[in-house]
Design a protein around this motif. Structure first.
Motif, PDB file in Angstrom:
ATOM      1  N   ILE A  89      -8.477  -0.176   1.023  1.00 11.06           N
ATOM      2  CA  ILE A  89      -7.497  -0.413   0.063  1.00 11.06           C
ATOM      3  C   ILE A  89      -7.896  -0.669  -1.191  1.00 11.06           C
ATOM      4  CG2 ILE A  89      -5.784  -2.360  -0.310  1.00 11.06           C
ATOM      5  CD1 ILE A  89      -5.765  -2.846   2.716  1.00 11.06           C
ATOM      6  N   SER A 140      -2.347   1.715   9.472  1.00 12.51           N
ATOM      7  CA  SER A 140      -1.519   0.435   8.923  1.00 12.51           C
ATOM      8  C   SER A 140      -0.461   0.356  10.250  1.00 12.51           C
ATOM      9  CB  SER A 140      -0.691   0.857   7.760  1.00 12.51           C
ATOM     10  OG  SER A 140      -0.004  -0.248   7.269  1.00 12.51           O
ATOM     11  N   ALA A 179      -0.970  -3.672   4.161  1.00 17.43           N
ATOM     12  CA  ALA A 179      -2.568  -3.649   3.891  1.00 17.43           C
ATOM     13  C   ALA A 179      -2.898  -4.677   4.641  1.00 17.43           C
ATOM     14  CB  ALA A 179      -2.564  -3.956   2.334  1.00 17.43           C
ATOM     15  N   PRO A 211      -2.659   0.661  -4.004  1.00 16.31           N
ATOM     16  CA  PRO A 211      -2.162  -0.687  -3.619  1.00 16.31           C
ATOM     17  C   PRO A 211      -1.544  -1.478  -4.917  1.00 16.31           C
ATOM     18  CG  PRO A 211      -4.542  -0.686  -4.218  1.00 16.31           C
ATOM     19  CD  PRO A 211      -4.092   0.633  -4.395  1.00 16.31           C
ATOM     20  N   TRP A 236       1.077  -1.262  -0.072  1.00 14.11           N
ATOM     21  CA  TRP A 236       0.127  -0.228   0.070  1.00 14.11           C
ATOM     22  C   TRP A 236       0.895   1.329   0.023  1.00 14.11           C
ATOM     23  CZ3 TRP A 236      -4.208   0.935   4.305  1.00 14.11           C
ATOM     24  CH2 TRP A 236      -5.209   1.697   3.537  1.00 14.11           C
TER      25      TRP A 236
END
Length: 210
Positions: A95, A130, A87, A48, A34
């Motif tokens: 995402i 994240s 991710a 992504p 990501w």
């Protein structure tokens, strides 16, 4: 032993898109980078990339591939920095949404509702949600046909404390997503553990057991 009949596919005669769909259906599961970048004009980008892996350990280098000239590639060429954010499963829809081809002047952070936080050593923001962020500076980029492989030297890693156990990330706490074929994604599912067998311990070897 009888084997099933195979179907042959020739990349020289198939349409590009058809062979691409075959490759992405069989090279699975693929981890997702990501990638957050920032343009020369200061617009934050987040996208992504499922062609992603570790390239080298000393120095630490990771790589991702962009098919075509996406904003991620343009920004990295301009600023020579990017961040790979893990991710995770719980951000599946966000995402996926950052894969939408927003105009370059739009920030996916804002359009999708992602919280950015300052990085320690590079200009692009990290994804606050994240659990892992790898801050990278551009090492090199190599063009292959319609794609470019971007190699980044990891200069800093930031990991949420709650995914660590004895200083090591736990896979069941990271819960990473992976890409499959078509519009399919995967979660980690069952996790198996097995130690690698040293040659000296291989059965029949003089240093091992008979």
């Amino acid at each position: 032993m009888t084997f099933a009949k195979r179907t042959d596919f020739d990349p020289a005669t198939l349409e590009r898109r058809d062979f691409y769909r075959l490759l992405t259906a069989v090279v699975v599961p693929r981890p997702i980078a990501w990638v957050s970048t920032v343009s020369a004009e200061g617009v934050d980008n987040l996208a992504p990339h499922s062609f992603f892996t570790v390239s080298c350990t000393e120095p630490p280098i990771v790589q991702f591939t962009t098919v075509g000239r996406k904003d991620s590639l343009v920004n990295v060429e301009q600023t020579r920095e990017f961040v790979v954010n893990l991710a995770g499963e719980r951000h599946f829809e966000q995402i996926n949404a950052t894969g939408t081809e927003f105009p370059a002047e739009h920030s996916e952070f804002e359009r999708v509702g992602i919280t950015g936080e300052p990085s320690a050593l590079v200009r692009p923001k990290r994804v606050a949600e994240s659990p892992v962020a790898l801050e990278c500076v551009l090492h090199s980029a190599t063009r292959f046909g319609d794609s470019t492989v971007v190699f980044g030297r990891v200069v800093h890693a930031a990991v949420h404390a709650e995914v660590l156990e004895d200083g090591h990330p736990r896979i069941e706490r990271l819960r990473p997503l992976a890409r499959l074929g078509k519009d399919e994604w995967a979660t980690i599912g069952e996790v198996r553990s097995i130690p690698r067998i040293r040659y000296a311990e291989w059965p029949g070897h003089y240093g091992g057991q008979e």
